[in-house]
Write a protein that holds these residues in place. Structure first.
Motif, short mmCIF file in Angstrom:
data_model
loop_
_atom_site.label_atom_id
_atom_site.label_comp_id
_atom_site.label_asym_id
_atom_site.label_seq_id
_atom_site.Cartn_x
_atom_site.Cartn_y
_atom_site.Cartn_z
N PHE A 29 0.85 -1.18 0.00
CA PHE A 29 0.00 0.00 0.00
C PHE A 29 0.89 1.23 0.00
CE2 PHE A 29 -2.40 -3.42 1.67
CZ PHE A 29 -3.75 -3.13 1.69
N LEU A 30 0.51 2.26 -0.74
CA LEU A 30 1.28 3.50 -0.78
C LEU A 30 0.39 4.64 -0.30
CD1 LEU A 30 4.05 4.74 -1.61
CD2 LEU A 30 2.99 5.30 -3.81
N PHE A 31 0.84 5.35 0.75
CA PHE A 31 0.12 6.47 1.32
C PHE A 31 0.94 7.74 1.04
CE2 PHE A 31 -0.91 2.70 3.72
CZ PHE A 31 -2.28 2.79 3.95
N VAL A 32 0.38 8.66 0.28
CA VAL A 32 1.16 9.83 -0.15
C VAL A 32 0.68 11.14 0.45
CG1 VAL A 32 1.89 8.73 -2.30
CG2 VAL A 32 -0.21 10.10 -2.26
N GLY A 33 -0.19 11.08 1.46
CA GLY A 33 -0.65 12.31 2.08
C GLY A 33 -1.28 13.25 1.08
N ASP A 34 -0.84 14.51 1.10
CA ASP A 34 -1.33 15.52 0.15
C ASP A 34 -0.28 15.86 -0.90
OD1 ASP A 34 -3.92 15.80 0.96
OD2 ASP A 34 -3.68 17.77 1.88
N ALA A 35 0.62 14.92 -1.18
CA ALA A 35 1.69 15.16 -2.15
C ALA A 35 1.12 15.62 -3.49
CB ALA A 35 2.53 13.91 -2.34
N GLU A 36 1.74 16.65 -4.04
CA GLU A 36 1.39 17.13 -5.37
C GLU A 36 2.57 16.88 -6.30
OE1 GLU A 36 -1.35 20.69 -5.18
OE2 GLU A 36 -0.36 20.90 -3.24
#
Length: 249
Positions: free
Chosen positions: A137-144
């Protein structure tokens, strides 16, 4: 932000009670924006917290931040409360790399080695890849796009992989996130976009949802489905939602 509903009281605390959790090894906060930390106080009130994983940005910038219930000063106060209860707050300088938690490998990919002052808070999000058995699983927060570019560069330089079966969509599905290159590198089977019903930002953006559709990636939206849960035994994936099939899939 500004809602009378406390997600910690309404969602997180009841979930922890239902699962009979009295302690959490670690709580990971992607970044100090209120829609990502509000609810933690009520949600964690009845459990022991071993560690809080934090980008370090809030404490570095709080002396110059405007006081208020939604900003860096409020988040720093929350960290202080958790520390007073015995939690250890950790920043990227001790987090970047891979950790073993409950049989899963949790790799901190960004912001490494520390948050960057020349990037916005979204693009300093804590990015985690969690692998259990054959699934990731990949969790990227609010990365833009800026942080996505750094992730792609670092993965290439280290001959590493961003591939994951499940992607927690960046920045609620904004048009400035989930770029073509990132989706091609991650190649998820399904993605989950956290967004409020009729939110004023228009998340997820049609341009972004089309990127998923064009690749055949199932996009599960919380505005349509309510709470989305994805569980794995290391082999299969089990997906559940609280609201059934919504009209906007």
């Amino acid at each position: 932000v500004g809602s009378a509903v406390d997600p910690g009281e309404r969602v997180v605390a009841p979930l922890l009670r239902a699962r009979r959790r009295s302690a959490l090894a670690a709580v990971m906060v992607s970044h100090p924006h209120p829609d990502h930390f509000m609810g933690l106080r009520a949600g964690l009130e009845a459990v022991r917290v071993g560690e809080v994983w934090d980008t370090g940005e809030a404490r570095a910038t709080a002396p110059n931040a405007r006081p208020g219930p939604y900003g860096a000063t409020a988040y720093v106060a929350l960290l202080g409360e958790l520390e007073a209860r015995g939690a250890r707050v950790r920043r990227p300088d001790t987090l970047c790399g891979t950790h073993e938690i409950g049989g899963a490998e949790v790799t901190v990919l960004a912001p490494c080695p520390a948050f960057a002052e020349d990037r916005g808070t979204n693009d300093n999000s804590l990015v985690l890849r969690v692998r259990f058995g054959d699934r990731a699983f990949l969790f990227v927060g609010d990365a833009e796009h800026a942080e996505e570019g750094l992730l792609l560069q670092r993965a290439a330089d280290a001959a590493g992989s961003l591939r994951a079966d499940v992607l927690k969509v960046g920045h609620h599905g904004s048009r400035t996130s989930s770029g073509d290159a990132l989706l091609d590198a991650v190649a998820p089977h399904l993605a989950v976009a956290s967004c409020g019903g009729r939110n004023r930002y228009g998340h997820p953006h049609p341009v972004t949802t089309e990127r998923f559709r064009g690749r055949g990636i199932a996009l599960l939206r919380t505005d349509c489905l309510g709470t989305v849960s994805v569980r794995t035994d290391g082999r299969s994936l089990e997906v559940a939602a609280t609201a059934g099939d919504g009209p906007c899939l």
